[in-house]
Design a protein around this motif. Structure first.
Motif, PDB file in Angstrom:
ATOM      1  N   SER A 277     -42.364 -23.971  27.434  1.00 22.57           N
ATOM      2  CA  SER A 277     -43.277 -22.837  27.501  1.00 22.57           C
ATOM      3  C   SER A 277     -42.968 -21.965  28.719  1.00 22.57           C
TER       4      SER A 277
ATOM      5  N   ASP B 173     -39.776 -20.095  28.064  1.00 20.32           N
ATOM      6  CA  ASP B 173     -39.943 -19.094  27.007  1.00 20.32           C
ATOM      7  C   ASP B 173     -40.636 -17.838  27.530  1.00 20.32           C
ATOM      8  N   HIS B 174     -41.519 -18.027  28.491  1.00 23.44           N
ATOM      9  CA  HIS B 174     -42.313 -16.886  28.970  1.00 23.44           C
ATOM     10  C   HIS B 174     -41.856 -16.385  30.344  1.00 23.44           C
TER      11      HIS B 174
ATOM     12  N   ALA C 151     -45.842  -8.358  32.890  1.00 19.55           N
ATOM     13  CA  ALA C 151     -45.845  -9.605  32.129  1.00 19.55           C
ATOM     14  C   ALA C 151     -47.187 -10.310  32.249  1.00 19.55           C
ATOM     15  N   SER C 152     -47.867 -10.100  33.374  1.00 18.85           N
ATOM     16  CA  SER C 152     -49.180 -10.711  33.594  1.00 18.85           C
ATOM     17  C   SER C 152     -50.311  -9.790  33.181  1.00 18.85           C
TER      18      SER C 152
ATOM     19  N   TRP D 114     -48.958 -14.607  34.039  1.00 16.42           N
ATOM     20  CA  TRP D 114     -48.168 -14.744  32.809  1.00 16.42           C
ATOM     21  C   TRP D 114     -47.970 -16.211  32.435  1.00 16.42           C
TER      22      TRP D 114
ATOM     23  N   GLU E 161     -51.157 -17.674  30.857  1.00 19.74           N
ATOM     24  CA  GLU E 161     -51.349 -17.163  29.505  1.00 19.74           C
ATOM     25  C   GLU E 161     -50.343 -17.783  28.537  1.00 19.74           C
ATOM     26  N   GLY E 162     -49.099 -18.021  29.006  1.00 18.60           N
ATOM     27  CA  GLY E 162     -48.078 -18.605  28.142  1.00 18.60           C
ATOM     28  C   GLY E 162     -48.415 -20.033  27.747  1.00 18.60           C
TER      29      GLY E 162
ATOM     30  N   ASP F 152     -49.214 -21.266  23.924  1.00 20.99           N
ATOM     31  CA  ASP F 152     -48.393 -22.306  23.297  1.00 20.99           C
ATOM     32  C   ASP F 152     -49.179 -23.588  23.044  1.00 20.99           C
TER      33      ASP F 152
END
Length: 639
Positions: A72, A75-76, A117-118, A153, A156-157, A161
């Motif tokens: 995760s 990926d983020h 991103a955040s 970010w 949240e990722g 996930d």
């Protein structure tokens, strides 16, 4: 770009802790702490590291285990940020991230990418500057966010996930740890966010560059420098050192008061040849080769009778402008034009008491547009008519030669109803240029061309009446000035004229609109720039020659002349015949008279001979008669 490292043995052992560390970091914020360290080199490159510390006894279980958590994170992971893994020290576990950058701009872009991103970019700003100029040196940085915000970010990722429950992540990264920054050899300690202002600033708080076009390609250039603080001591020394290099050749440096009574300033003034000369002047005066200046002359794409000057370029003020206080960071450009010019487009302009206009820009990259209506001072439209199938309309425009020379091809195309300018005749006299163009054809074709070019015009030619050699037609022409190029702002006269074409006359008693002026009917619509209130219509009865009738008359005249010539020749022939007859008669009469006289003389001679010789004459008469030359003489011999 994410950097992948070959795992060492110790790193393989620590990978199993990664997911647990992050989970604890997200769920147990009271024990999580984010430290950040920023290192900036003199050239603007550097590295920013983020270190997350977690107490080992507060790690919890993760959904999916460590592999799900690590996947995760990767990926983020935002572009530009690297994840350097985890390590242990005493009773704490540490996770590290690195953000390398190549320049100040690269740093600002990458930190902004973390905010995006955040989903925290709105309302937050990142500004870093490195100053190394004659009047200012140092380093400054201001960020409106703390390091934990940059990692929203990650939370949240993991939630997206399913590795972390929503409730566990609500308080993530609330803890901000130590913040440290260094520039070169200087180390700074700041508060929760990075805020550094270490600049020695002797720059000017106000810089105004004024450019005034003169004759031909000459420009007057003035650069004013204003300071809110006294120019003395260290500041005065720095300013003096700067101006040792900042005065262009031939320019003058003077002390000038600033805009307010508290300001002190300097002025560099001089002349420059052409836009390139102005650019060189400003580059020297501002101490920057990044400064650009250009002037483009032309006409408006929307109105070809509007002359334009477009001033573009860049005023790089980083060398001379103060980086703090009012007016910091940018210079102001002023472009001064004489009366008659105005600001165009989005350009800000201010009229001065002397009629000049000052165009102003406070942007580093500037674009100023100045406009002036090209003065078509006069126009005359002359309509000539020979018949419905033979009409011509001649347009003559007059304008100052200097205006015409700004865009000759464009202006010719503008006044030409065909749009190409090829049929326009150009003549110049006493600094005035006349542009003449003619439209001809039958009345329908001419009307079509005029309406297409002018928007509205009306030409009417009536059916012919009257004698078969000359014909009368009612003719009217309406051509408003508004449709002509520049017709809404003529400063001189506008006249419409009507005249017969190729001979003919105007019936003065049948003029409906206009007044007779010589061989034309005319209306003066504008005089000296003022509308006269007269309609732009001329209307009258025009007498023209009928060419078929004229040809027939010519034929009849030739026939008459032929008959006269033939009669004359016949008379001469008869006269010569009678003269020959009279001559013959006279010759016959003369010959008869001569013969009679000869005969009388011969008779007398015979009688005398007979008397003298008697019988001898009688004896020889028979033989002598054969050889007598007068014997056998006839009237034919006489003739």
């Amino acid at each position: 770009m994410v950097r992948h490292h070959a795992p060492s043995r110790s790193r393989q052992l620590s990978r199993g802790l990664t997911a647990l560390i992050l989970a604890a970091l997200l769920a147990l914020t009271s024990c999580a702490q984010v430290d950040t360290s920023l290192t900036v080199e003199q050239d603007g490159s550097g590295t920013r590291t983020f270190t997350v510390h977690i107490d080992q006894d507060r790690l919890g279980d993760l959904n999916g285990g460590q592999s799900a958590a690590e996947q995760s994170i990767r990926d983020h992971l935002p572009e530009g940020l690297t994840f350097d893994g985890v390590s242990t020290e005493e009773d704490r576990i540490r996770a590290e991230f690195t953000l390398p950058f190549d320049s100040v701009e690269d740093y600002e872009e990458k930190v902004t990418a973390l905010l995006e991103a955040s989903d925290r970019a709105q309302g937050n700003s990142i500004e870093m500057s490195i100053t190394d100029a004659p009047l200012s040196q140092g380093f400054s940085l201001e960020e409106s966010v703390t390091s934990d915000v940059l990692f929203a970010w990650l939370v949240e990722g993991l939630i997206v996930d399913g590795v972390l429950a929503d409730d566990d992540g609500t308080q993530a990264f609330a803890g901000q740890g130590e913040v440290e920054a260094s520039f070169g050899e200087q180390i700074y300690e700041t508060g929760r966010s990075l805020r550094i202002d270490d600049v020695t600033d002797h720059g000017f708080h106000e810089v105004i560059a004024t450019v005034i076009p003169g004759d031909a390609e000459s420009y007057r250039v003035e650069v004013d420098y204003g300071s809110a603080e006294p120019i003395s001591g260290a500041r005065g020394q720095a300013v003096d050192a700067f101006f040792e290099q900042a005065v262009p050749e031939g320019a003058v440096l003077t002390e000038e008061p600033g805009r307010t009574s508290q300001e002190r300033g300097r002025r560099v003034s001089g002349t420059a040849e052409g836009p390139d000369g102005v650019q060189d002047f400003l580059r020297t005066a501002l101490g920057s080769e990044q400064t650009r200046f250009a002037v483009e002359h032309g006409t408006s794409s929307e109105d070809p009778t509007t002359q334009q000057q477009v001033v573009t370029g860049t005023l790089d003020c980083t060398t001379v402008c103060s980086s703090s206080g009012y007016g910091s960071g940018a210079a102001e450009l002023r472009f001064v034009l004489p009366e008659g010019w105005d600001a165009g487009g989005a350009t800000y302009g201010q009229a001065e008491d002397d009629g000049s206009v000052v165009l102003t820009s406070s942007e580093e990259d500037f674009r100023l547009v100045a406009e002036r209506r090209i003065g078509i001072t006069d126009a005359t439209v002359r309509v000539e008519v020979a018949g419905r199938d033979d009409v011509s309309v001649e347009f003559t425009y007059r304008l100052p030669t200097a205006d015409y020379e700004t865009a000759p091809e464009t202006l010719r195309a503008t006044v030409d109803p065909q749009g190409d300018g090829e049929s326009v005749q150009v003549s110049t006299e006493d600094d005035v240029t006349a542009l003449t163009v003619t439209v001809d054809g039958d009345v329908s074709e001419v009307n079509s061309q005029l309406n297409a070019a002018l928007g509205y015009a009306d030409l009417h030619v009536g059916e012919p009446t009257g004698f078969w050699i000359t014909q009368q037609r009612e003719v009217s022409a309406t051509i408003p000035p508004e449709g002509l190029p520049g017709g809404d702002r003529m400063t001189g006269d506008y006249r419409v004229e009507l005249a017969p074409k190729g001979g003919g006359s105007i019936d003065e008693d049948a003029v409906l609109q206009g007044s007779v002026d010589g061989d034309v009917v005319a209306v003066d619509v504008i005089r000296e720039g003022q509308a006269t209130g007269v309609s732009p219509t001329v209307s009258a009865t025009v007498s023209t020659i009928s060419w078929p009738g004229l040809i027939l008359l010519g034929v009849l005249i030739l026939l008459g002349i032929g008959l006269i010539v033939a009669a004359y020749l016949f008379r001469n022939r008869i006269a010569r015949a009678w003269a020959r007859r009279d001559a013959v008669t006279s010759r016959v009469a003369a010959a008869g008279a001569t013969a009679a006289a000869g005969a009388g003389a011969a008779a007398a001679s015979v009688r005398s001979a007979s008397a003298g010789v008697g019988s001898t004459a009688a004896a020889h008469s028979t033989s002598d008669s054969t050889s007598d030359p007068d014997r056998g003489f006839t009237e034919a011999d006489l003739i």
